[in-house]
Design a protein around this motif. Structure first.
Motif, PDB file in Angstrom:
ATOM      1  N   PRO A  31       0.815  -1.231   0.000  1.00 59.19           N
ATOM      2  CA  PRO A  31       0.000   0.000   0.000  1.00 59.19           C
ATOM      3  C   PRO A  31       0.841   1.271   0.000  1.00 59.19           C
ATOM      4  CG  PRO A  31      -0.686  -1.462   1.775  1.00 59.19           C
ATOM      5  CD  PRO A  31       0.492  -2.105   1.131  1.00 59.19           C
TER       6      PRO A  31
ATOM      7  N   GLN B 201       1.808   1.787  -3.418  1.00 61.85           N
ATOM      8  CA  GLN B 201       0.579   2.143  -4.114  1.00 61.85           C
ATOM      9  C   GLN B 201       0.214   3.615  -3.877  1.00 61.85           C
ATOM     10  OE1 GLN B 201      -0.869  -0.102  -6.040  1.00 61.85           O
ATOM     11  NE2 GLN B 201      -2.583   1.179  -6.669  1.00 61.85           N
TER      12      GLN B 201
ATOM     13  N   PHE C 119      -5.917  12.333  14.790  1.00 59.20           N
ATOM     14  CA  PHE C 119      -7.184  12.193  14.081  1.00 59.20           C
ATOM     15  C   PHE C 119      -8.353  11.815  15.007  1.00 59.20           C
ATOM     16  CE2 PHE C 119     -10.346   9.431  12.011  1.00 59.20           C
ATOM     17  CZ  PHE C 119     -10.863  10.329  11.092  1.00 59.20           C
ATOM     18  N   ASP C 120      -8.215  10.685  15.721  1.00 60.56           N
ATOM     19  CA  ASP C 120      -9.340  10.103  16.472  1.00 60.56           C
ATOM     20  C   ASP C 120     -10.092  11.126  17.322  1.00 60.56           C
ATOM     21  OD1 ASP C 120      -8.089   7.921  15.416  1.00 60.56           O
ATOM     22  OD2 ASP C 120      -8.019   6.778  17.286  1.00 60.56           O
TER      23      ASP C 120
ATOM     24  N   VAL D 139      -4.902  14.427   8.742  1.00 62.19           N
ATOM     25  CA  VAL D 139      -5.452  13.092   8.486  1.00 62.19           C
ATOM     26  C   VAL D 139      -6.949  13.181   8.151  1.00 62.19           C
ATOM     27  CG1 VAL D 139      -5.851  10.801   9.438  1.00 62.19           C
ATOM     28  CG2 VAL D 139      -3.719  11.979   9.915  1.00 62.19           C
TER      29      VAL D 139
ATOM     30  N   TYR E 175      -8.893  11.840   4.835  1.00 66.73           N
ATOM     31  CA  TYR E 175     -10.133  11.084   4.938  1.00 66.73           C
ATOM     32  C   TYR E 175     -11.235  11.750   4.105  1.00 66.73           C
ATOM     33  CZ  TYR E 175     -14.177   8.918   7.247  1.00 66.73           C
ATOM     34  OH  TYR E 175     -15.345   8.252   7.512  1.00 66.73           O
TER      35      TYR E 175
ATOM     36  N   THR F  83     -10.718  11.589   0.308  1.00 69.91           N
ATOM     37  CA  THR F  83     -10.989  10.264  -0.237  1.00 69.91           C
ATOM     38  C   THR F  83     -12.471   9.926  -0.199  1.00 69.91           C
ATOM     39  OG1 THR F  83      -8.912   9.614   0.785  1.00 69.91           O
ATOM     40  CG2 THR F  83     -10.237   7.861  -0.182  1.00 69.91           C
ATOM     41  N   PHE F  84     -13.046   9.979   0.993  1.00 75.50           N
ATOM     42  CA  PHE F  84     -14.368   9.392   1.162  1.00 75.50           C
ATOM     43  C   PHE F  84     -15.514  10.395   1.014  1.00 75.50           C
ATOM     44  CE2 PHE F  84     -11.359   6.641   3.398  1.00 75.50           C
ATOM     45  CZ  PHE F  84     -11.601   5.464   2.711  1.00 75.50           C
TER      46      PHE F  84
ATOM     47  N   LEU G 274       2.530  13.791   4.349  1.00 79.21           N
ATOM     48  CA  LEU G 274       2.487  13.460   5.780  1.00 79.21           C
ATOM     49  C   LEU G 274       3.573  12.439   6.119  1.00 79.21           C
ATOM     50  CD1 LEU G 274       1.037  13.600   8.550  1.00 79.21           C
ATOM     51  CD2 LEU G 274      -0.415  11.740   7.768  1.00 79.21           C
TER      52      LEU G 274
ATOM     53  N   GLN H   4      -2.087   6.001   9.155  1.00 83.23           N
ATOM     54  CA  GLN H   4      -2.815   7.129   8.566  1.00 83.23           C
ATOM     55  C   GLN H   4      -2.424   7.375   7.116  1.00 83.23           C
ATOM     56  OE1 GLN H   4      -1.784   6.841  11.591  1.00 83.23           O
ATOM     57  NE2 GLN H   4      -2.929   8.089  13.048  1.00 83.23           N
TER      58      GLN H   4
ATOM     59  N   LEU I 143      -1.656   5.034   5.005  1.00 80.47           N
ATOM     60  CA  LEU I 143      -2.021   3.903   4.152  1.00 80.47           C
ATOM     61  C   LEU I 143      -3.513   3.759   3.903  1.00 80.47           C
ATOM     62  CD1 LEU I 143       0.377   1.249   5.719  1.00 80.47           C
ATOM     63  CD2 LEU I 143       0.779   2.679   3.727  1.00 80.47           C
ATOM     64  N   ILE I 144      -4.336   4.621   4.504  1.00 81.56           N
ATOM     65  CA  ILE I 144      -5.775   4.343   4.475  1.00 81.56           C
ATOM     66  C   ILE I 144      -6.349   4.236   3.065  1.00 81.56           C
ATOM     67  CG2 ILE I 144      -6.411   5.100   6.808  1.00 81.56           C
ATOM     68  CD1 ILE I 144      -7.119   7.807   5.668  1.00 81.56           C
ATOM     69  N   VAL I 145      -5.904   5.096   2.148  1.00 85.49           N
ATOM     70  CA  VAL I 145      -6.505   5.073   0.808  1.00 85.49           C
ATOM     71  C   VAL I 145      -6.168   3.776   0.064  1.00 85.49           C
ATOM     72  CG1 VAL I 145      -6.787   6.304  -1.352  1.00 85.49           C
ATOM     73  CG2 VAL I 145      -6.381   7.593   0.743  1.00 85.49           C
ATOM     74  N   PRO I 146      -4.851   3.463  -0.125  1.00 87.77           N
ATOM     75  CA  PRO I 146      -4.542   2.226  -0.855  1.00 87.77           C
ATOM     76  C   PRO I 146      -5.008   0.962  -0.132  1.00 87.77           C
ATOM     77  CG  PRO I 146      -2.547   3.228   0.026  1.00 87.77           C
ATOM     78  CD  PRO I 146      -3.637   4.214   0.223  1.00 87.77           C
ATOM     79  N   LEU I 147      -4.978   0.984   1.192  1.00 84.69           N
ATOM     80  CA  LEU I 147      -5.408  -0.196   1.943  1.00 84.69           C
ATOM     81  C   LEU I 147      -6.900  -0.436   1.751  1.00 84.69           C
ATOM     82  CD1 LEU I 147      -3.908  -2.237   3.636  1.00 84.69           C
ATOM     83  CD2 LEU I 147      -4.449  -0.918   5.675  1.00 84.69           C
ATOM     84  N   PHE I 148      -7.660   0.654   1.709  1.00 82.17           N
ATOM     85  CA  PHE I 148      -9.097   0.519   1.465  1.00 82.17           C
ATOM     86  C   PHE I 148      -9.347  -0.089   0.084  1.00 82.17           C
ATOM     87  CE2 PHE I 148     -13.034   2.203  -0.351  1.00 82.17           C
ATOM     88  CZ  PHE I 148     -13.945   1.728   0.574  1.00 82.17           C
ATOM     89  N   VAL I 149      -8.598   0.402  -0.908  1.00 84.11           N
ATOM     90  CA  VAL I 149      -8.759  -0.110  -2.270  1.00 84.11           C
ATOM     91  C   VAL I 149      -8.375  -1.590  -2.338  1.00 84.11           C
ATOM     92  CG1 VAL I 149      -7.941   0.129  -4.643  1.00 84.11           C
ATOM     93  CG2 VAL I 149      -8.392   2.164  -3.264  1.00 84.11           C
TER      94      VAL I 149
ATOM     95  N   MET J 278      -8.476  -3.775   0.140  1.00 79.51           N
ATOM     96  CA  MET J 278      -9.514  -4.553   0.825  1.00 79.51           C
ATOM     97  C   MET J 278     -10.750  -4.697  -0.057  1.00 79.51           C
ATOM     98  SD  MET J 278      -8.544  -5.638   3.766  1.00 79.51           S
ATOM     99  CE  MET J 278      -6.804  -5.753   3.501  1.00 79.51           C
ATOM    100  N   ARG J 279     -11.035  -3.632  -0.817  1.00 78.80           N
ATOM    101  CA  ARG J 279     -12.184  -3.687  -1.716  1.00 78.80           C
ATOM    102  C   ARG J 279     -11.948  -4.738  -2.798  1.00 78.80           C
ATOM    103  NH1 ARG J 279     -13.621   1.682  -4.930  1.00 78.80           N
ATOM    104  NH2 ARG J 279     -11.837   0.904  -6.081  1.00 78.80           N
TER     105      ARG J 279
ATOM    106  N   SER K 182      -8.552   1.047  18.744  1.00 81.37           N
ATOM    107  CA  SER K 182      -8.293   1.575  17.407  1.00 81.37           C
ATOM    108  C   SER K 182      -9.584   2.081  16.760  1.00 81.37           C
ATOM    109  CB  SER K 182      -7.605   0.541  16.526  1.00 81.37           C
ATOM    110  OG  SER K 182      -8.563  -0.310  15.964  1.00 81.37           O
ATOM    111  N   PHE K 183      -9.445   3.147  16.011  1.00 82.20           N
ATOM    112  CA  PHE K 183     -10.630   3.854  15.532  1.00 82.20           C
ATOM    113  C   PHE K 183     -10.618   4.096  14.030  1.00 82.20           C
ATOM    114  CE2 PHE K 183     -12.719   8.076  14.846  1.00 82.20           C
ATOM    115  CZ  PHE K 183     -14.012   7.631  15.002  1.00 82.20           C
ATOM    116  N   LEU K 184      -9.528   4.659  13.515  1.00 82.84           N
ATOM    117  CA  LEU K 184      -9.522   5.121  12.128  1.00 82.84           C
ATOM    118  C   LEU K 184      -9.827   3.997  11.134  1.00 82.84           C
ATOM    119  CD1 LEU K 184      -8.976   7.267   9.964  1.00 82.84           C
ATOM    120  CD2 LEU K 184      -6.538   6.831  10.210  1.00 82.84           C
TER     121      LEU K 184
ATOM    122  N   LEU L 169     -13.324   2.554  11.359  1.00 87.12           N
ATOM    123  CA  LEU L 169     -14.258   3.575  10.870  1.00 87.12           C
ATOM    124  C   LEU L 169     -14.358   3.525   9.353  1.00 87.12           C
ATOM    125  CD1 LEU L 169     -15.869   6.305  11.530  1.00 87.12           C
ATOM    126  CD2 LEU L 169     -13.734   7.451  10.962  1.00 87.12           C
ATOM    127  N   ILE L 170     -13.228   3.273   8.695  1.00 95.11           N
ATOM    128  CA  ILE L 170     -13.191   3.287   7.233  1.00 95.11           C
ATOM    129  C   ILE L 170     -13.758   1.998   6.647  1.00 95.11           C
ATOM    130  CG2 ILE L 170     -11.589   3.157   5.282  1.00 95.11           C
ATOM    131  CD1 ILE L 170      -9.859   5.195   6.849  1.00 95.11           C
TER     132      ILE L 170
END
Lengths: 314, 271
Positions: free
Chosen positions: A52, A55, A250-251, A269, A273, A276-277, A292, B117, B119-125, B127-128, B205-207, B210-211
């Motif tokens: 990732p 990526q 973030f949290d 962060v 988020y 992206t979303f 970051l 924090q 990695l969230i975008v590529p990791l989400f992709v 996982m999808r 853990s939250f982020l 949450l995603i």
């Protein structure tokens, strides 16, 4: 009889020779075992961290909405980010957060560590009480403080009212949203910093302070000339860790203000988020992720270099 | 005499500070048993008619029991996975010789520097693509391994004398046997420290949850807690009941294993 036993013995020895009695074969076998032991962690770390990461770097150079194929745009995303006022605001808020929490947890943590390093009754209980918030989740902390800092019926404003102070709107007020987050975060991190500095204090040999006392050095003088200099590696580590964690905040922001009101507490962060979303701009979000990462990497590099220097001193 | 006064003053300040630190927890418990708190006024310090209504509301009007079960289940699985995979890797790094050992260890260390924090975008992709969005596996799978765990357990294993493994080797034990019966029992304190740290990190853990989680039935405590705010905007007794429930397990772990908790948290510097 003796022939039979020697044949048996040879038969028993035979498979062992095949599997690895020559040094080379044995080394190969050991390496294969090692890779088998490493695979359960190496494969996930490659698949869910390294891949990732690569990526993200690749996506940061593309226009990408998570659905249609990526379009190469070169460094356009980075240029767009630098010009984007909301991203700049997110960095400003993040720095505000760091600038607010760092002095609070550092001074508070240092005072606590010094105060609780002396022999006294109930020392462990006191340390435990200060450390308690560290084990709770950021979300729980945020909600707790939303209640304490509730503008109408919160405890803090009620106490302020006893002193004739009209308390602010805290997290409902754009001016006070960041301070609210900073107060809650400092409360949670104080014990963490205290523990790190206590570990540093305990590494200072008692004889050094005793000798200085015999020489007639005042407590203040001993703190300035002995304790603090010898504590430098721990202090340095605390600052670095607070910086690294601070950039990733973030949290508590999400749970306390959601970045509001009016974007007044949106941090980096959260911006990743949202990009992206909410806005479906994964290319831009990836570029921001890379920035970051670079910031965190630079701070980490400073740490590694600094640690090397101080290990030699000790 | 003034010296004594000074010391007592310092102690008093430390005690007052400690009470102030714990007050938010006490206040959340008080609020959670004061029915209707927060609508018009703040609850009183000693609740007149303590009641568990808020907890009843929480469990009857949301699927909070399921949420708690999700958090427990996920945290247990992640902890077992991380401790096992990390211990195996630590064994290889301390006991086995193989080509690329120092390079691989450097790569493990390098992964510790990459924040979630980022990695969230590529990791989400990813996982999808794997079809794991909105599943338990989607939360658990990225957390199977922990470079920090490998690092921590490697340090613990490095100081276990080799004599024990050599004796076991002479008895004909293979590496898996030595790992299980010789090395692991000798590093129990480090295993406990890391297990507690791992459980705490997963529980809090939250982020990422949450995603990756969408449906209410899969949500974990922190995610559900953040959502309660929309549902019970001014019902602070219910909100505090939820917070208290999320804090209690960590509190118990902390009371039982204070030393390990502090070691784990201080050792990671990551939380």
């Amino acid at each position: 009889m003796s022939a039979a036993t020697s044949i048996e013995a040879a038969a028993r020895r035979e498979p062992r020779r095949r599997t690895g009695s020559t040094p080379r074969a044995r080394r190969r076998r050991e390496a294969l075992i090692a890779y088998a032991f490493l695979a359960p962690s190496a494969i996930p770390l490659t698949a869910f961290v390294l891949y990732p990461m690569a990526q993200a770097a690749w996506a940061s150079l593309h226009d990408w909405n998570l659905i249609t194929p990526m379009q190469w745009v070169g460094v356009d995303n980075y240029v767009a980010l630098v010009r984007d006022p909301e991203t700049l605001a997110a960095f400003t808020h993040t720095l505000y957060y760091i600038g607010g929490t760092l002095p609070l947890v550092f001074c508070g943590g240092l005072a606590l560590a010094l105060g609780l390093n002396r022999a006294m009754k109930g020392r462990n209980l006191l340390r435990g009480m200060y450390f308690l918030p560290v084990v709770t989740s950021w979300v729980a902390v945020a909600i707790l403080w939303r209640w304490l800092l509730n503008p109408e019926v919160g405890v803090v404003n009620q106490v302020l009212a006893w002193f004739g102070v009209d308390g602010p709107g805290w997290w409902t007020d754009p001016t006070w949203s960041m301070p609210s987050i900073i107060i809650a975060s400092a409360w949670k991190d104080l014990g963490f910093v205290m523990v790190l500095l206590l570990a540093g204090l305990q590494a200072i040999p008692e004889q050094v302070n005793e000798a200085a006392t015999l020489d007639g050095a005042s407590p203040w003088r001993r703190l300035r000339s002995i304790t603090l200099p010898l504590l430098t590696p721990s202090i340095f580590f605390v600052i670095i860790i607070t910086l690294i964690n601070g950039f990733q905040v973030f949290d508590q922001v999400y749970a306390m203000t959601g970045g509001g009101p009016a974007g007044s507490s949106e941090v980096v962060v959260q911006r990743i988020y949202d990009l992206t979303f909410r806005f479906g701009d994964a290319g831009l979000a990836s570029a921001l992720s890379m920035i970051l990462f670079l910031v965190v990497l630079i701070v980490t590099m400073i740490q590694i270099r600094g640690e090397r220097r101080w290990v030699n001193y000790a | 005499m003034p010296r004594n006064v000074k010391r007592h003053t310092l102690t008093a300040v430390l005690v007052i500070g400690a009470v102030a630190m714990v007050f938010p927890f006490v206040w959340s418990v008080i609020t959670s048993v004061s029915s209707g708190a927060g609508l018009t006024s703040s609850p009183s310090l000693i609740p007149e008619n303590p009641t568990l209504d808020a907890y009843r509301t929480l469990f009857s009007s949301t699927n909070f029991a399921r949420v708690v079960a999700n958090s427990v289940g996920i945290a247990v699985i992640v902890t077992v996975a991380q401790v096992s995979t990390s211990a195996l890797a630590a064994y290889a790094f301390t006991r086995l010789r193989f080509p690329g050992r120092s390079v691989m260890f450097a790569v493990y260390l390098a992964t510790m520097m990459i924040p979630m924090q980022v990695l969230i975008v590529p990791l989400f992709v990813e996982m999808r693509a794997l079809g794991l969005v909105d599943t338990y596996a989607g939360v658990i799978v990225p957390s199977i391994a922990s470079a920090f765990g490998v690092f921590l357990l490697r340090q613990a294993m490095a100081v276990v004398p080799r004599d024990f493994d050599e004796a076991a080797t002479l008895d004909g034990a293979g590496h898996l046997r030595i790992f299980r019966s010789v090395v692991l029992p000798l590093i129990k304190p480090a295993l406990a420290t890391f297990a507690i740290f791992s459980f705490m990190s997963s529980w809090n853990s939250f982020l990422w949850p949450l995603i990756i989680l969408r449906s209410d039935e899969f949500k974990t405590l922190p995610v559900a807690l953040a959502q309660l705010q929309g549902q019970f905007t001014t019902q602070w007794d219910v909100m505090m009941a939820g917070s208290v429930i999320s804090i209690i397990p960590m509190l118990l772990i902390y009371i039982v294993a204070q030393k390990q908790v502090v070691q784990g948290v201080a050792g990671s510097g990551l939380k």
